[in-house]
Design a protein around this motif. Sequence first.
Motif, mmCIF file in Angstrom:
data_model
loop_
_atom_site.group_PDB
_atom_site.id
_atom_site.type_symbol
_atom_site.label_atom_id
_atom_site.label_comp_id
_atom_site.label_asym_id
_atom_site.label_seq_id
_atom_site.Cartn_x
_atom_site.Cartn_y
_atom_site.Cartn_z
ATOM 1 N N LEU A 128 0.829 -1.202 0.000
ATOM 2 C CA LEU A 128 0.000 0.000 0.000
ATOM 3 C C LEU A 128 0.868 1.259 0.000
ATOM 4 O O LEU A 128 0.612 2.208 -0.750
ATOM 5 N N SER A 129 1.914 1.252 0.817
ATOM 6 C CA SER A 129 2.753 2.438 0.985
ATOM 7 C C SER A 129 3.527 2.772 -0.279
ATOM 8 O O SER A 129 3.739 3.954 -0.591
ATOM 9 N N ILE A 130 3.967 1.764 -1.013
ATOM 10 C CA ILE A 130 4.659 2.015 -2.280
ATOM 11 C C ILE A 130 3.730 2.778 -3.221
ATOM 12 O O ILE A 130 4.128 3.760 -3.857
ATOM 13 N N GLY A 131 2.482 2.339 -3.289
ATOM 14 C CA GLY A 131 1.515 3.025 -4.147
ATOM 15 C C GLY A 131 1.216 4.434 -3.673
ATOM 16 O O GLY A 131 1.151 5.374 -4.470
ATOM 17 N N ILE A 132 1.052 4.617 -2.354
ATOM 18 C CA ILE A 132 0.749 5.944 -1.814
ATOM 19 C C ILE A 132 1.910 6.901 -2.069
ATOM 20 O O ILE A 132 1.719 8.060 -2.468
#
Length: 511
Positions: free
Chosen positions: A380-384
């Motif tokens: 999720l954090s990579i995308g955010i």
Amino acid sequence: MSTLTHREYTAVDPVTGQQPAWRRWAALATLMLPVLLVAIDNTVLNFALPQISLEFAASGTLLLWVIDAYPLVLAGLLVTMGSLGDRIGRRRLLLIGGTGFAALSVFAAFAPSGELLVAARAALGFFGAMLMPATLALIRNIFDDRNERRIALAIWAAGFASGAAIGPIVGGLLLQHFAWGSVFLIAVPLLVPMLILTPIWVPESKDPNPGRLQVLDVVLSMATLAPAVLAIKTLAKQGFSATAVLALLVALAAGAVFVRRQLTRPQPMLDLKLFRYAPFTGSVLANLLAVFSLVGFLYYAAQHLQLVLGLDPLTAGLVLLPGAIAMVVAGLLVVPLVRRVPANRIVAVALLLSAASYGIVAVVGNGASVLALMAAFVILSIGIGAAETLSNDIIIDAVPTAKSGAAAAISETAYEVGSVLGTAVLGSMLVASYRGAVALPAGLSAEQQQLAHETLGGAVTVSEQLPADLAEQLLASAHHAFDSGVVYTSGLAAIIMAGAAVLAYRALRTG
């Protein structure tokens, strides 16, 4: 040249007209201090609520206002403060906001009553609305080179997101050793250095032809945004109550008048014609939905790690730390990548990663392990990290430098609304599913039944008052009810984020 002060003149390269590179990055480091503060402040207060409740014998309504007073005022004033910064100077606005926020944080830490704490929180929202749009607008003006600016925005976005992630760690550490007021005093060690260093490193900037700030526009923007946020929060907690409907009607009526005035005035407070530019609108929505997915995930993960798996706040925060690091790395790596790959494809893939993360949670949500949650949050954090960097870059690059404060306010408003929606939509679904699925064992008092039926946290509190066998029954049912709701909630979030990816791919391809 004659309009520059001696300090500003000596800080500018006479050939390029820019600050030297080291001064630009020193300015960014200074601007990260209020960014970290606001991000940590968004998550740390929840940990202090039990102590505040005991200190003031506070009702549920009073505690609700302790939480909600700040975001309601903040949301209502973001657009106004962004436009005001364009007029009076963004650095000046940042210094005013930092001074007021620091002073009121000290007052809030030692507030003698719950009512005065609510008033302090509302006043903090007033000064907090000055901080974030000012930092983003100043970055737009300090970094003229777009590649440099993307790196700066990646650091800015990562600081905001990682600050939200470490908020529980900070809160847990403080409350283990100090009283509830310590969570407000975090502002002092962050803002005092900012107030000292900002006049040294950060150059002033403002719109040279700003036009007058109309009081009616200010009132209308507040009457649109604050009731809209209140309506969302109330709908999530109470359904279609009179308060929610009235707030929604006020927001719609004020919003209609505000939009009409902005479209017909020669120098509007907020140039709504920007939304005709598809990449700008698409970036605002991508920004909003990225934050929506982040806040919704943290809402679930924080409770699962602490209340289901039994981790303390510090350990739970450390589980999320790899995700925070991944967010920083992704935001930085996307800068060279976007030179070769169109932004619409990168943002679309980034939002699909958020959808995939929720898909993982939907599959393993019923009894998810620490490693599964850690992996899902990293994805999720990579995308955010990628989506936030590029969406903010497109938003503030779509306007002239002189209007960057207003553009930054739009970005911040999207962030605030996304944060509210993440908790309201996904959080309320999770609570409703829990209430419908939890089975309470016999032998509980009426008060214990009500508390255990409301939330997972309530069930954990009640279990501490029960004999071991009864407590085990209650916790087993509560844990299963909570995690089973996660499956449905995560499925909905995955669908929303997949739709957001399609929207971003189409809207940003003309940028």
